[in-house]
Motif scaffolding. Sequence first.
Motif, PDB file in Angstrom:
ATOM      1  N   ALA A   1      61.333 -20.892  15.298  1.00 21.14           N
ATOM      2  CA  ALA A   1      61.371 -20.734  16.747  1.00 21.14           C
ATOM      3  C   ALA A   1      62.612 -21.375  17.355  1.00 21.14           C
TER       4      ALA A   1
ATOM      5  N   LEU B   1      61.391 -19.114  21.211  1.00 26.70           N
ATOM      6  CA  LEU B   1      60.083 -18.465  21.226  1.00 26.70           C
ATOM      7  C   LEU B   1      60.189 -17.013  21.629  1.00 26.70           C
TER       8      LEU B   1
ATOM      9  N   ARG C   1      56.084 -10.469  17.269  1.00 18.31           N
ATOM     10  CA  ARG C   1      54.638 -10.313  17.208  1.00 18.31           C
ATOM     11  C   ARG C   1      54.169  -9.113  18.031  1.00 18.31           C
TER      12      ARG C   1
ATOM     13  N   SER D   1      55.622 -19.708  27.383  1.00 19.35           N
ATOM     14  CA  SER D   1      55.958 -19.006  26.142  1.00 19.35           C
ATOM     15  C   SER D   1      55.069 -19.472  24.998  1.00 19.35           C
TER      16      SER D   1
ATOM     17  N   ASN E   1      62.830 -10.077  27.063  1.00 24.69           N
ATOM     18  CA  ASN E   1      63.276 -11.173  26.194  1.00 24.69           C
ATOM     19  C   ASN E   1      64.601 -10.854  25.518  1.00 24.69           C
TER      20      ASN E   1
ATOM     21  N   LEU F   1      60.243 -14.742  18.589  1.00 25.18           N
ATOM     22  CA  LEU F   1      58.938 -14.754  17.935  1.00 25.18           C
ATOM     23  C   LEU F   1      57.927 -13.913  18.700  1.00 25.18           C
ATOM     24  N   ILE F   2      57.954 -14.007  20.030  1.00 21.36           N
ATOM     25  CA  ILE F   2      57.062 -13.198  20.855  1.00 21.36           C
ATOM     26  C   ILE F   2      57.388 -11.718  20.704  1.00 21.36           C
TER      27      ILE F   2
ATOM     28  N   GLU G   1      51.709 -17.884  25.439  1.00 23.04           N
ATOM     29  CA  GLU G   1      51.739 -16.457  25.120  1.00 23.04           C
ATOM     30  C   GLU G   1      51.823 -16.228  23.612  1.00 23.04           C
ATOM     31  N   LEU G   2      52.624 -17.021  22.898  1.00 20.57           N
ATOM     32  CA  LEU G   2      52.720 -16.884  21.448  1.00 20.57           C
ATOM     33  C   LEU G   2      51.382 -17.213  20.786  1.00 20.57           C
TER      34      LEU G   2
ATOM     35  N   GLU H   1      49.026 -14.649  18.463  1.00 22.79           N
ATOM     36  CA  GLU H   1      48.686 -14.949  17.078  1.00 22.79           C
ATOM     37  C   GLU H   1      47.212 -14.748  16.778  1.00 22.79           C
TER      38      GLU H   1
END
Length: 499
Positions: A444, A456, A463, A328, A395, A459-460, A331-332, A336
């Motif tokens: 997060a 996370l 984004r 994770s 998710n 957040l993923i 990936e985040l 970004e």
Amino acid sequence: MRLSLTQRISVVFSVLLLACCGASAWLQIRASDLHDQEVIQALSHDLASHIAHNSALMGADGPKAGALRTLFGQLMAVNPSVEVYLLDSSGRITGDDAPPGHIRRARVDLQPVQRFLANDPLPILGDDPRSVDASKVFSAAVVPGADGRPAGYIYVVLIGEARDALATRLGQSTVLRTTLGLMAVVASLGLIAGLIAFGLITRPLRRLTESVSRFDASIRSGAAPVPLVPGLPAAHAGTRDEIAILEHTFAQLVERIGLQWHELKRQDQERRELFANISHDLRTPLTSLHGYLETLSLKDDTLEGAERRRYLAIALAQSAKVGRLAQSLFELARLEQENVQLTLETFPLADVVQDVFQKFELAAQARQVRLRADIAPRLPAVCADLGMIERVLTNLLDNAIRHTPAGGEVSVELAGEDDKVGVVVSDTGPGIAPELRANLFRRAFSSGDARRQGGLGLLIVQRMLQLHGSVIELAERDRRGATFSFKLDAATSRAPLRT
């Protein structure tokens, strides 16, 4: 010596003012002299002609030298400013009443004399016999000879040596000094007024310079940007004052930089919290993993097979947890980056929901949670990145199932909204505490509250939806539980993406 802009402008203005005053004074004096010469020459235009046609001065062989000298002396006694000369036909001086040694030229150029006799525009300057290179206004006339041809010329200098000497003495008189003093006073007043005007004109620029200096100092010190001085005038619509426009533009720039500075501070604080929470979440499974592996290593000979297998299962579960967390984070970090490219394709969103439901079917049954899909008829397809949208739904469903108690329900609703497709994911769990909602998509982790850690995953999700030009929101509903919603563009009306 380093001077400010105001000082440099003042110095340049002072030099220009003095130069203009000097040039103006010179031009006025020059114009006054030319005017006086023209007036004198016009008034005395026929003086030489009267002398030349005086019968008492002319004899049978031409002018009487003695009589002419006597007349010259009488004229110069009556009017000391004139000087009378007799010239021959070639311009050579043949008669005068000048004191010995005062004649500096033996010949006078006849070209100005011919111009005078031809009545050319005045003033006309001719040679001054009492100077090597000076020229003065004059009067001239032809002296007729015995045979009727010109025998010479009467040449009268109208501003003679005596007048020049008198003018030189008067140049130092009180009147001239007073005049020059008045001109100096006028120039000084103009200089003072100009300096005051420049000071008033450049005052906004100095104020802006002070603001820029304070702003630079605040940036260098790492503090929040200092705003401009209070009362800074804003630029009105249609203004043509460049400094006012510059002030207003700089004020807007400082305001934007201030907002960006606070946003960077907030992001830095969130990043620090993220690292701290990640360290905390990594420490727990790593400590557990290390403990069980250490136990297996130290008690390998005394552990029974069933207990050994249980320890290994726990260690593997903790290892998998660490792996998921690391994946994770990776990936985040990838999302970004600014160069993330979407792989757009058209697909029915209902099929993706069914695939995700099948993925979580066993997990939902194990937790006794029912999955429900509410899909509107004739739902248009969407144009998006299939892999990202599937990860978004994964998710959200994983988070909802984990926080829904046994006997609860997790639902996904799809409905068309104008040129978009709306997605709503909800559960019947205890919901999200009000104090956690404001920072739900910013932090997060919230290690102090295990109920609804955004983690996370959210957040993923945020984004990925931002890359699609969409926003995830926490919807407000009367029933218990958490409800997340977002919208995707229909395939027939794809909007520009932010990548």
